[in-house]
Design a protein around this motif. Structure first.
Motif, PDB file in Angstrom:
ATOM      1  N   UNK A  85      87.553   1.802  40.988  1.00 16.68           N
ATOM      2  CA  UNK A  85      88.255   3.043  41.344  1.00 16.68           C
ATOM      3  C   UNK A  85      87.612   4.239  40.676  1.00 16.68           C
ATOM      4  N   UNK A  86      87.193   4.068  39.430  1.00 16.78           N
ATOM      5  CA  UNK A  86      86.515   5.166  38.723  1.00 16.78           C
ATOM      6  C   UNK A  86      85.204   5.526  39.419  1.00 16.78           C
ATOM      7  N   UNK A  87      84.492   4.517  39.891  1.00 18.09           N
ATOM      8  CA  UNK A  87      83.243   4.782  40.606  1.00 18.09           C
ATOM      9  C   UNK A  87      83.506   5.523  41.912  1.00 18.09           C
ATOM     10  N   UNK A  88      84.535   5.101  42.627  1.00 14.98           N
ATOM     11  CA  UNK A  88      84.847   5.713  43.919  1.00 14.98           C
ATOM     12  C   UNK A  88      85.367   7.139  43.773  1.00 14.98           C
ATOM     13  N   UNK A  89      85.988   7.424  42.644  1.00 19.87           N
ATOM     14  CA  UNK A  89      86.577   8.749  42.440  1.00 19.87           C
ATOM     15  C   UNK A  89      85.532   9.848  42.465  1.00 19.87           C
ATOM     16  N   UNK A  90      84.285   9.510  42.232  1.00 20.14           N
ATOM     17  CA  UNK A  90      83.230  10.519  42.229  1.00 20.14           C
ATOM     18  C   UNK A  90      82.794  10.974  43.605  1.00 20.14           C
ATOM     19  N   UNK A  91      83.282  10.307  44.655  1.00 19.57           N
ATOM     20  CA  UNK A  91      82.915  10.674  46.027  1.00 19.57           C
ATOM     21  C   UNK A  91      84.176  10.999  46.811  1.00 19.57           C
ATOM     22  N   UNK A  92      84.382  12.258  47.164  1.00 18.09           N
ATOM     23  CA  UNK A  92      85.614  12.664  47.839  1.00 18.09           C
ATOM     24  C   UNK A  92      85.708  12.245  49.297  1.00 18.09           C
ATOM     25  N   UNK A  93      84.661  11.603  49.825  1.00 18.18           N
ATOM     26  CA  UNK A  93      84.679  11.242  51.238  1.00 18.18           C
ATOM     27  C   UNK A  93      85.654  10.108  51.543  1.00 18.18           C
ATOM     28  N   UNK A  94      86.005   9.301  50.558  1.00 20.16           N
ATOM     29  CA  UNK A  94      86.879   8.150  50.784  1.00 20.16           C
ATOM     30  C   UNK A  94      88.119   8.231  49.909  1.00 20.16           C
ATOM     31  N   UNK A  95      89.293   8.096  50.539  1.00 26.97           N
ATOM     32  CA  UNK A  95      90.522   7.971  49.782  1.00 26.97           C
ATOM     33  C   UNK A  95      90.633   6.567  49.214  1.00 26.97           C
ATOM     34  N   UNK A  96      91.396   6.407  48.128  1.00 23.90           N
ATOM     35  CA  UNK A  96      91.546   5.101  47.477  1.00 23.90           C
ATOM     36  C   UNK A  96      93.030   4.777  47.320  1.00 23.90           C
ATOM     37  N   UNK A  97      93.431   3.633  47.870  1.00 22.91           N
ATOM     38  CA  UNK A  97      94.796   3.131  47.697  1.00 22.91           C
ATOM     39  C   UNK A  97      94.708   1.815  46.938  1.00 22.91           C
TER      40      UNK A  97
END
Length: 221
Positions: free
Chosen positions: A65-77
């Motif tokens: 989740x921390x890695x994904x947070x750096x890219x605003x193109x994808x939401x995370x649930x």
């Protein structure tokens, strides 16, 4: 147009249930069981929303989740069996947009996805997608431009629209078209040039080194 969702869940039965339900709601859905498989899927095509289990093998969901947070193109649930307040705070602080505790209610999951998309200023209806109209022998771009296709070009593109997350081996495609691999690569090259010349768009048919080809953009089913 179809909303693109990537389910990152190592529990196979739950993953299949989520994929099946969301596909019934008209979404384009892929599944991955590990962080590594997720990275491979996202290299092919960036999803609108990632459904992320915290208890994954190899790399835990909080780190992902921390890695994904750096890219605003994808939401995370985040979807997890961890229901403590501390775990929820940990997941949200890691960059998740939403936190759902198992067992999941599929209707609540769908609502959470739509909520995340609204927060991010997008919706499933506005997600751009490519469309293959095989019976009319044409490819339609996300902005509505179209390209007339030959029979060979329709046969080339069909597997990527039948299975949106597919990486198709070059030899498999060549056998399908009854040509050699060199002729296949030439056909792909010519189709890319044709689409760009007629629409100004880059055909997202990506070469995956040592693996084949993948269509690296959302498609309308």
């Amino acid at each position: 147009m179809a909303l693109d969702v990537l389910v990152v869940e190592d529990h196979e039965d739950l993953s299949e249930e989520i994929v099946s339900y969301l596909q019934e709601q008209g979404m384009t859905v892929r599944a991955a069981g590990t962080g590594r498989a997720m990275d491979e899927a996202m290299a092919v095509r960036r999803p609108d929303v990632v459904l992320l289990d915290l208890g994954l093998p190899e790399e835990d969901g909080v780190s992902i989740a921390r890695r994904l947070a750096g890219d605003p193109r994808s939401g995370v649930i985040v979807i997890t069996a961890r229901g403590r307040v501390e775990d929820r705070i940990l997941g949200l602080n890691a960059g998740a947009d939403f936190y759902l505790v198992k067992p999941l209610d599929m209707r609540e999951l769908e609502a959470a996805i739509q909520s995340v998309m609204r927060r991010r200023g997008a919706s499933a209806e506005r997600t751009p997608a490519w469309r293959l109209e095989a019976t009319r022998w044409r490819l339609v771009t996300p902005d509505g431009s179209s390209v007339a296709l030959s029979n060979a070009e329709v046969r080339l593109l069909s597997p990527f629209f039948e299975t949106p997350d597919a990486i198709v081996d070059r030899q498999t495609l060549a056998d399908r078209l009854e040509v050699d691999v060199r002729s296949l690569d030439l056909l792909v090259h010519r189709l890319r040039r044709k689409v760009e010349a007629e629409t100004g768009k880059t055909l997202p048919l990506r070469t995956m080194r040592f693996r084949g080809y993948a269509f690296a953009a959302p498609v309308a089913l």
